[in-house]
Scaffold this motif. Structure first.
Motif, short mmCIF file in Angstrom:
data_model
loop_
_atom_site.label_atom_id
_atom_site.label_comp_id
_atom_site.label_asym_id
_atom_site.label_seq_id
_atom_site.Cartn_x
_atom_site.Cartn_y
_atom_site.Cartn_z
N PRO A 60 54.02 62.31 44.37
CA PRO A 60 52.74 61.64 44.61
C PRO A 60 52.79 60.20 44.11
CG PRO A 60 52.59 63.09 42.71
CD PRO A 60 53.94 63.34 43.33
N PRO A 61 51.83 59.38 44.50
CA PRO A 61 51.77 58.01 43.98
C PRO A 61 51.71 57.99 42.46
CG PRO A 61 50.25 58.29 45.82
CD PRO A 61 50.75 59.65 45.48
N MET A 62 52.33 56.97 41.86
CA MET A 62 52.35 56.88 40.40
C MET A 62 51.74 55.56 39.96
SD MET A 62 56.37 56.07 39.65
CE MET A 62 57.20 54.68 40.39
N ALA A 63 51.06 55.61 38.81
CA ALA A 63 50.41 54.42 38.27
C ALA A 63 51.45 53.48 37.71
CB ALA A 63 49.42 54.82 37.19
N LEU A 64 51.23 52.17 37.88
CA LEU A 64 52.16 51.17 37.36
C LEU A 64 51.77 50.71 35.95
CD1 LEU A 64 52.95 48.94 40.47
CD2 LEU A 64 54.36 50.73 39.43
N ALA A 65 50.49 50.41 35.73
CA ALA A 65 50.05 49.94 34.41
C ALA A 65 48.56 50.18 34.27
CB ALA A 65 50.37 48.45 34.22
N THR A 66 48.12 50.46 33.06
CA THR A 66 46.70 50.68 32.78
C THR A 66 45.89 49.42 33.09
OG1 THR A 66 47.30 52.22 31.02
CG2 THR A 66 45.04 51.41 31.04
N GLU A 67 44.77 49.61 33.75
CA GLU A 67 43.86 48.52 34.11
C GLU A 67 44.54 47.43 34.93
OE1 GLU A 67 41.92 47.04 30.60
OE2 GLU A 67 40.45 48.67 30.64
N SER A 68 45.56 47.81 35.70
CA SER A 68 46.19 46.84 36.61
C SER A 68 45.35 46.67 37.86
CB SER A 68 47.61 47.31 36.97
OG SER A 68 47.60 48.67 37.42
N ALA A 110 40.84 49.43 47.59
CA ALA A 110 42.23 49.86 47.44
C ALA A 110 43.20 48.85 48.04
CB ALA A 110 42.42 51.23 48.09
N ARG A 111 42.79 48.16 49.09
CA ARG A 111 43.70 47.24 49.79
C ARG A 111 43.39 45.77 49.52
NH1 ARG A 111 48.02 49.53 51.96
NH2 ARG A 111 47.01 50.71 53.63
N GLN A 112 42.25 45.48 48.91
CA GLN A 112 41.71 44.13 48.88
C GLN A 112 42.69 43.07 48.37
OE1 GLN A 112 38.24 43.80 46.43
NE2 GLN A 112 37.80 41.69 47.04
N SER A 113 43.39 43.34 47.30
CA SER A 113 44.23 42.31 46.65
C SER A 113 45.67 42.34 47.11
CB SER A 113 44.16 42.48 45.13
OG SER A 113 42.84 42.28 44.67
N VAL A 147 51.84 49.81 47.91
CA VAL A 147 51.17 49.47 46.67
C VAL A 147 49.67 49.34 46.95
CG1 VAL A 147 50.94 47.75 44.83
CG2 VAL A 147 53.19 48.28 45.77
N PHE A 148 48.85 50.00 46.14
CA PHE A 148 47.41 49.95 46.35
C PHE A 148 46.68 50.17 45.03
CE2 PHE A 148 48.68 54.35 46.79
CZ PHE A 148 47.68 55.06 46.14
N TYR A 149 45.42 49.75 44.99
CA TYR A 149 44.58 49.96 43.82
C TYR A 149 43.79 51.25 43.98
CZ TYR A 149 40.60 49.31 40.66
OH TYR A 149 39.64 49.48 39.70
N PRO A 181 40.62 53.21 43.22
CA PRO A 181 39.28 52.81 42.76
C PRO A 181 38.73 53.63 41.59
CG PRO A 181 39.36 53.00 45.16
CD PRO A 181 40.63 53.59 44.63
N THR A 182 39.05 54.91 41.51
CA THR A 182 38.49 55.73 40.44
C THR A 182 39.40 55.80 39.22
OG1 THR A 182 39.41 57.73 41.46
CG2 THR A 182 37.13 57.15 42.00
N LEU A 183 40.69 55.69 39.41
CA LEU A 183 41.63 55.74 38.28
C LEU A 183 41.90 54.36 37.71
CD1 LEU A 183 44.15 58.41 39.63
CD2 LEU A 183 42.16 58.73 38.14
N ASP A 184 41.37 53.32 38.35
CA ASP A 184 41.39 51.95 37.84
C ASP A 184 42.80 51.48 37.48
OD1 ASP A 184 40.31 49.49 37.10
OD2 ASP A 184 39.98 50.11 35.02
N ALA A 185 43.70 51.56 38.43
CA ALA A 185 45.07 51.10 38.22
C ALA A 185 45.75 50.94 39.57
CB ALA A 185 45.85 52.09 37.36
N ILE A 186 46.80 50.12 39.57
CA ILE A 186 47.64 49.98 40.76
C ILE A 186 48.60 51.16 40.83
CG2 ILE A 186 49.44 48.59 41.87
CD1 ILE A 186 46.69 47.37 42.08
N TYR A 187 48.72 51.70 42.03
CA TYR A 187 49.60 52.86 42.25
C TYR A 187 50.71 52.50 43.25
CZ TYR A 187 47.14 56.37 39.55
OH TYR A 187 46.62 57.10 38.52
N LEU A 188 51.85 53.12 43.06
CA LEU A 188 53.00 52.94 43.93
C LEU A 188 53.31 54.26 44.62
CD1 LEU A 188 55.54 51.35 44.90
CD2 LEU A 188 56.70 52.18 42.84
N TRP A 189 53.39 54.22 45.95
CA TRP A 189 53.69 55.42 46.74
C TRP A 189 54.95 55.16 47.55
CZ3 TRP A 189 51.37 56.86 52.03
CH2 TRP A 189 51.70 58.19 52.37
#
Length: 404
Positions: free
Chosen positions: A317-325, A277-280, A296-298, A300-308
């Motif tokens: 709640p946190p929201m996804a920014l883009a699919t497969e981000s 979640a934090r690696q990148s 901003v974090f990844y 792991p199960t929803l496979d996308a970057i999320y913004l909280w």
């Protein structure tokens, strides 16, 4: 830890209790953080033409290639003049996550390279010998590293960009990992005894005072200082596998355990999920901060970057920014993010996922700087290493150059 207090406060943090902040009576009321954020939200929503930019365009050019076979994201200085990368073979995952009895990376070192965006040149400056693991935080003065020791302990050091000299910030008989630098020299990290399998949280304040927060019912993982305030975000992995993200007020030791913000992310989690979640998203202090307190974090199960937005009055709640981000960074010149996916680099409007601009094809890791020459650095993974490219957005190009 010197001057350390051990605070068994995990239950307080996870309960999100309604403890009032201490304070004195004032002649007039003082706005709370929630009230300030509510006013910000209202002003932002009602500001005419509050979207200064609805797209993104830029020019990028190659600076060269850095040989690296590892998986750790490069660390850059906020001025965009330095980059640190890992050398040697790919590290074992249990070593990266500081698991008990993990092998010492006897061939893992660090290469520091000078970036010259004006002349499109990369110049290797020095190499730091094994065993060293590249950290996930930097500032104008240096960057963090970890050193696994023969006795099973692990130290945290800070390497000066220009000289390569290491200042050991945490050196004791414990396993210390996942360090993050604060805006004024603070340090947050995870720590455990060699025989203890779970991590507690440690925080060192500007004046040198330290506190510890015990890992009651789970463990603390991957703290990350904000680049715009005295808050940290951190993951808590409970014993029953629930992974939560929390935002803590770290202006003073007394405020750390009061009124934390929390969101549960997933069940059936493990330490590797928190690391992914934090690696990148390393913390680079001194780069342009976002307009709001955001994490901003990844996922792991929803496979996308999320913004909280932990301090938002709407408490969404946190929201996804883009699919497969896979990675994202705030674009300081607009209301959007630069997002690296598996297939492209794109500019994305976080309020409308249908509005995006493809900046370039292929995977790349964007890194914002405060440099006028190279406002962005792009890291492009390849078979022979990692290509480094500089990128300047159109809004940063002087009008005289646009007209020429």
């Amino acid at each position: 830890m010197r001057s350390a207090q051990l605070i068994a406060a995990t239950s307080c943090l996870l309960a999100l209790g309604s403890i009032a902040l201490p304070g004195c009576q004032a002649p007039r009321p003082t706005l709370t953080e929630d009230q300030q954020m509510a006013l910000w939200d209202i002003a932002k929503a009602n500001k005419p033409n509050n979207r200064d930019q609805t797209g993104f365009s830029g020019m990028d050019w190659s600076l060269g290639v850095i040989e690296t076979r590892g998986l750790i994201t490069p660390l850059t200085s906020p001025d965009g003049l330095w980059v640190a990368t890992e050398t040697g073979p790919e590290l074992a995952s249990n070593t990266l996550m500081a698991l008990p009895n993990s092998p010492i990376p006897t061939y893992s070192g660090i290469q520091v390279t000078r970036i010259d965006g004006t002349n499109s040149k990369l110049t290797p400056q020095y190499a730091l010998q094994a065993p060293l693991i590249l950290g996930q935080s930097a500032d104008a003065n240096g960057f963090l590293v970890e050193q696994p020791r023969i006795d099973g302990s692990r130290w945290i050091g800070k390497v000066a960009w220009e000289t390569g000299k290491i200042e050991w910030l945490v050196q004791d008989d414990k396993v210390n990992a996942f360090g993050s630098l604060g805006p004024d020299g603070e340090l947050a990290w995870c720590t455990r005894s060699i025989s203890d399998p779970v991590f507690s949280l440690a925080i060192r304040f500007t004046d040198g005072e330290e506190i510890g927060i015990a890992a009651n019912g789970g463990e603390w993982l991957m703290p990350s200082w904000s680049t715009r305030s005295k808050r940290i975000s951190i993951f808590f992995l409970s014993d029953d596998g629930i992974l939560s993200i929390l935002s803590l007020d770290c202006r003073t030791p007394e405020l750390v355990t009061q009124q934390p913000r929390r969101h549960d992310l997933m069940t059936g989690a493990n330490r590797q999920d928190a690391y992914k979640a934090r690696q990148s998203h390393p913390v680079i202090q001194g780069t342009p901060p976002g307009p709001l307190e955001e994490v901003v974090f990844y996922h792991p199960t929803l496979d996308a970057i999320y913004l909280w937005l932990p301090m938002s009055s709407l408490k969404t709640p946190p929201m996804a920014l883009a699919t497969e981000s896979l990675v994202a960074t705030r674009d300081p010149g607009s209301a959007g993010f630069l997002i690296g996916t598996r297939n492209d680099l794109r500019w994305q409007d976080p309020d409308n996922r249908k509005v995006f601009v493809r900046v370039r094809y292929g995977p790349s890791i964007p890194r914002v700087t405060n440099s006028r020459v190279t406002p962005y650095l792009l890291f492009i993974p390849g078979s022979n290493g990692m290509e480094v490219r500089a990128m300047i957005p159109e809004y940063s190009v002087p009008d005289a150059l646009k007209e020429s």
